[in-house]
Design a protein around this motif. Structure first.
Motif, PDB file in Angstrom:
ATOM      1  N   ARG A  21       0.890  -1.297   0.170  1.00  0.00           N
ATOM      2  CA  ARG A  21      -0.056  -0.077  -0.235  1.00  0.00           C
ATOM      3  C   ARG A  21       1.007   1.319   0.088  1.00  0.00           C
ATOM      4  NH1 ARG A  21      -2.571   3.569   3.286  1.00  0.00           N
ATOM      5  NH2 ARG A  21      -4.880   4.180   2.897  1.00  0.00           N
ATOM      6  N   GLU A  22       2.086   1.156   0.913  1.00  0.00           N
ATOM      7  CA  GLU A  22       2.723   2.389   1.041  1.00  0.00           C
ATOM      8  C   GLU A  22       3.351   2.739  -0.571  1.00  0.00           C
ATOM      9  OE1 GLU A  22       2.912   4.835   3.342  1.00  0.00           O
ATOM     10  OE2 GLU A  22       1.428   3.267   4.176  1.00  0.00           O
ATOM     11  N   GLU A  23       3.876   1.848  -1.297  1.00  0.00           N
ATOM     12  CA  GLU A  23       4.141   1.913  -2.571  1.00  0.00           C
ATOM     13  C   GLU A  23       3.097   2.522  -3.406  1.00  0.00           C
ATOM     14  OE1 GLU A  23       7.261   1.478  -3.628  1.00  0.00           O
ATOM     15  OE2 GLU A  23       8.150   0.905  -1.970  1.00  0.00           O
ATOM     16  N   VAL A  24       2.043   1.990  -3.472  1.00  0.00           N
ATOM     17  CA  VAL A  24       0.922   2.610  -4.193  1.00  0.00           C
ATOM     18  C   VAL A  24       0.890   3.985  -3.950  1.00  0.00           C
ATOM     19  CG1 VAL A  24      -1.465   2.627  -4.758  1.00  0.00           C
ATOM     20  CG2 VAL A  24      -0.293   0.497  -4.181  1.00  0.00           C
ATOM     21  N   ILE A  25       0.855   4.365  -2.621  1.00  0.00           N
ATOM     22  CA  ILE A  25       0.769   5.676  -2.136  1.00  0.00           C
ATOM     23  C   ILE A  25       1.859   6.763  -2.661  1.00  0.00           C
ATOM     24  CG2 ILE A  25       0.834   7.273  -0.490  1.00  0.00           C
ATOM     25  CD1 ILE A  25      -0.742   5.347   1.175  1.00  0.00           C
ATOM     26  N   LYS A  26       3.156   6.268  -2.814  1.00  0.00           N
ATOM     27  CA  LYS A  26       4.094   6.902  -3.685  1.00  0.00           C
ATOM     28  C   LYS A  26       3.763   7.168  -4.983  1.00  0.00           C
ATOM     29  CE  LYS A  26       7.983   4.983  -0.753  1.00  0.00           C
ATOM     30  NZ  LYS A  26       9.039   4.047  -0.849  1.00  0.00           N
ATOM     31  N   THR A  27       3.190   6.259  -5.758  1.00  0.00           N
ATOM     32  CA  THR A  27       2.710   6.292  -7.042  1.00  0.00           C
ATOM     33  C   THR A  27       1.717   7.641  -7.116  1.00  0.00           C
ATOM     34  OG1 THR A  27       3.236   4.404  -7.837  1.00  0.00           O
ATOM     35  CG2 THR A  27       1.623   5.543  -9.020  1.00  0.00           C
ATOM     36  N   HIS A  28       0.688   7.748  -6.233  1.00  0.00           N
ATOM     37  CA  HIS A  28      -0.350   8.384  -6.001  1.00  0.00           C
ATOM     38  C   HIS A  28       0.376   9.935  -5.956  1.00  0.00           C
ATOM     39  CE1 HIS A  28      -3.707   5.810  -4.535  1.00  0.00           C
ATOM     40  NE2 HIS A  28      -3.351   5.312  -5.729  1.00  0.00           N
ATOM     41  N   SER A  29       1.342  10.040  -5.012  1.00  0.00           N
ATOM     42  CA  SER A  29       2.102  11.417  -4.756  1.00  0.00           C
ATOM     43  C   SER A  29       2.681  11.977  -6.001  1.00  0.00           C
ATOM     44  CB  SER A  29       3.092  11.215  -3.744  1.00  0.00           C
ATOM     45  OG  SER A  29       2.337  10.741  -2.388  1.00  0.00           O
ATOM     46  N   PHE A  30       3.394  11.011  -6.561  1.00  0.00           N
ATOM     47  CA  PHE A  30       3.957  11.512  -7.860  1.00  0.00           C
ATOM     48  C   PHE A  30       2.747  12.013  -9.018  1.00  0.00           C
ATOM     49  CE2 PHE A  30       5.301  10.471 -12.485  1.00  0.00           C
ATOM     50  CZ  PHE A  30       6.480  11.211 -12.470  1.00  0.00           C
ATOM     51  N   ILE A  31       1.968  11.102  -9.156  1.00  0.00           N
ATOM     52  CA  ILE A  31       1.057  11.577 -10.053  1.00  0.00           C
ATOM     53  C   ILE A  31       0.266  12.922  -9.753  1.00  0.00           C
ATOM     54  CG2 ILE A  31      -1.186  10.953 -11.105  1.00  0.00           C
ATOM     55  CD1 ILE A  31      -0.302   7.993 -11.143  1.00  0.00           C
ATOM     56  N   SER A  32      -0.037  12.972  -8.455  1.00  0.00           N
ATOM     57  CA  SER A  32      -0.664  14.408  -7.969  1.00  0.00           C
ATOM     58  C   SER A  32       0.119  15.546  -8.131  1.00  0.00           C
ATOM     59  CB  SER A  32      -1.038  14.288  -6.492  1.00  0.00           C
ATOM     60  OG  SER A  32      -1.946  13.094  -6.150  1.00  0.00           O
ATOM     61  N   ARG A  33       1.319  15.390  -7.850  1.00  0.00           N
ATOM     62  CA  ARG A  33       2.429  16.524  -8.150  1.00  0.00           C
ATOM     63  C   ARG A  33       2.429  16.846  -9.728  1.00  0.00           C
ATOM     64  NH1 ARG A  33       5.508  13.582  -4.275  1.00  0.00           N
ATOM     65  NH2 ARG A  33       6.940  12.804  -6.322  1.00  0.00           N
ATOM     66  N   LYS A  34       2.751  15.974 -10.381  1.00  0.00           N
ATOM     67  CA  LYS A  34       2.667  16.047 -11.678  1.00  0.00           C
ATOM     68  C   LYS A  34       1.380  16.710 -12.506  1.00  0.00           C
ATOM     69  CE  LYS A  34       4.368  15.078 -16.052  1.00  0.00           C
ATOM     70  NZ  LYS A  34       5.658  15.509 -16.505  1.00  0.00           N
TER      71      LYS A  34
ATOM     72  N   LEU B  70      -9.366   7.111  -9.408  1.00  0.00           N
ATOM     73  CA  LEU B  70      -8.898   8.550  -9.173  1.00  0.00           C
ATOM     74  C   LEU B  70     -10.024   9.616  -9.613  1.00  0.00           C
ATOM     75  CD1 LEU B  70      -6.999  10.963  -8.640  1.00  0.00           C
ATOM     76  CD2 LEU B  70      -5.786  10.392 -10.766  1.00  0.00           C
ATOM     77  N   TYR B  71     -10.432  10.311  -8.875  1.00  0.00           N
ATOM     78  CA  TYR B  71     -11.533  11.261  -9.214  1.00  0.00           C
ATOM     79  C   TYR B  71     -10.847  12.933  -9.567  1.00  0.00           C
ATOM     80  CZ  TYR B  71     -14.591   7.401  -8.272  1.00  0.00           C
ATOM     81  OH  TYR B  71     -15.069   6.420  -8.168  1.00  0.00           O
ATOM     82  N   ILE B  72     -10.926  13.582 -10.707  1.00  0.00           N
ATOM     83  CA  ILE B  72      -9.954  14.584 -11.137  1.00  0.00           C
ATOM     84  C   ILE B  72     -11.146  15.776 -11.214  1.00  0.00           C
ATOM     85  CG2 ILE B  72      -8.222  15.610 -12.409  1.00  0.00           C
ATOM     86  CD1 ILE B  72      -7.727  12.525 -12.918  1.00  0.00           C
ATOM     87  N   GLY B  73     -10.691  16.953 -10.561  1.00  0.00           N
ATOM     88  CA  GLY B  73     -11.667  18.039 -10.723  1.00  0.00           C
ATOM     89  C   GLY B  73     -11.402  18.826 -12.116  1.00  0.00           C
ATOM     90  N   GLU B  74     -12.069  19.820 -12.382  1.00  0.00           N
ATOM     91  CA  GLU B  74     -12.026  20.362 -13.680  1.00  0.00           C
ATOM     92  C   GLU B  74     -10.822  21.136 -14.082  1.00  0.00           C
ATOM     93  OE1 GLU B  74     -15.241  23.576 -15.860  1.00  0.00           O
ATOM     94  OE2 GLU B  74     -15.258  23.389 -13.612  1.00  0.00           O
TER      95      GLU B  74
END
Length: 229
Positions: A62-75, A111-115
């Motif tokens: 799970r922690e590795e998945v969260i790292k991927t989330h963090s990368f994508i969120s920043r990007k 993942l749900y992404i805003g406008e």
């Protein structure tokens, strides 16, 4: 009999709390009008090939998945601005290994992404600009496609997410679609479908990378304040 009745009453109470919290999360997310829904699968390497065993095992971490989330969120935010994101970590179905032992499925993400504002496309950031030249399977760069601005947003968003090492180029590693406002509630509920107990919230919701402004705290009040990322 009395013990069973008490346990049943506790389960009913917990189930009601779970549904109440799900509704509260949906209400919070709907304030931001999420426009896109993505499902991220992590079964291939960046180029679409097979994963090495060591890398493949990380798909259960799970922690590795969260790292991927963090990368994508920043990007995403570097490319499109501070748009809201809502992350959920769900599992594939359980399976039997070669010895017939039942194993938990690996993780995938909802993942749900805003406008995305028009200005982010019309005056692209230095992070977004290179994605205009990204090629899809057709080999045609995004900037050469004759599409309207809404379709262009989705193409660029897909290219942005695919920059993540765990997503990459395999066609089935990312499913991205726009979500009409009238379908948001049903689509959002899908990300919460595996939450049946209070403990599930902290396993399935990625609070760290999501834009929820309140977080569950089962030991005091139902929610605690959580700041935006």
């Amino acid at each position: 009999m009395l013990g069973n009745s008490i346990k049943y009453a506790e389960r009913v109470k917990e189930s009601r709390q779970v549904e109440k919290i799900k509704k509260a999360l949906g209400d919070q997310a709907s304030e931001f009008i999420p426009s896109y829904y993505a499902v991220l699968y992590y079964g291939k390497d960046f180029l679409g090939g097979l994963l090495e065993p060591e890398e493949y095992r990380k798909r259960w971490d799970r922690e590795e998945v969260i790292k991927t989330h963090s990368f994508i969120s920043r990007k995403i935010r570097k490319c499109f601005g501070d748009i809201p994101l809502f992350w959920f970590i769900n599992r594939h179905d359980n399976y039997e290994d070669a010895e017939g032992v039942c194993k938990k499925g690996s993780f995938h993400s909802d993942l749900y992404i805003g406008e995305i504002p028009d200005e982010a496309i019309e005056d692209p950031s230095t992070a977004l600009l290179p994605l205009f030249y990204a090629e899809k399977q057709s080999g045609i760069p995004i900037n050469m496609r004759e599409v309207g601005i809404e379709a262009l947003k989705q193409l660029l968003l897909e290219a942005c997410i695919r920059d993540a090492k765990w997503v990459g180029r395999h066609p089935n590693s990312l499913k991205l679609q726009s979500v009409p406002i009238e379908e948001f509630s049903q689509t959002f509920d899908y990300g919460l479908k595996d939450i049946t107990k209070l403990d599930d919230f902290n396993q399935i919701v990625d609070w760290k990378n999501s834009s929820f402004y309140k977080q569950i705290n089962r030991y005091s009040s139902p929610f605690m304040i959580k700041s935006h990322n």
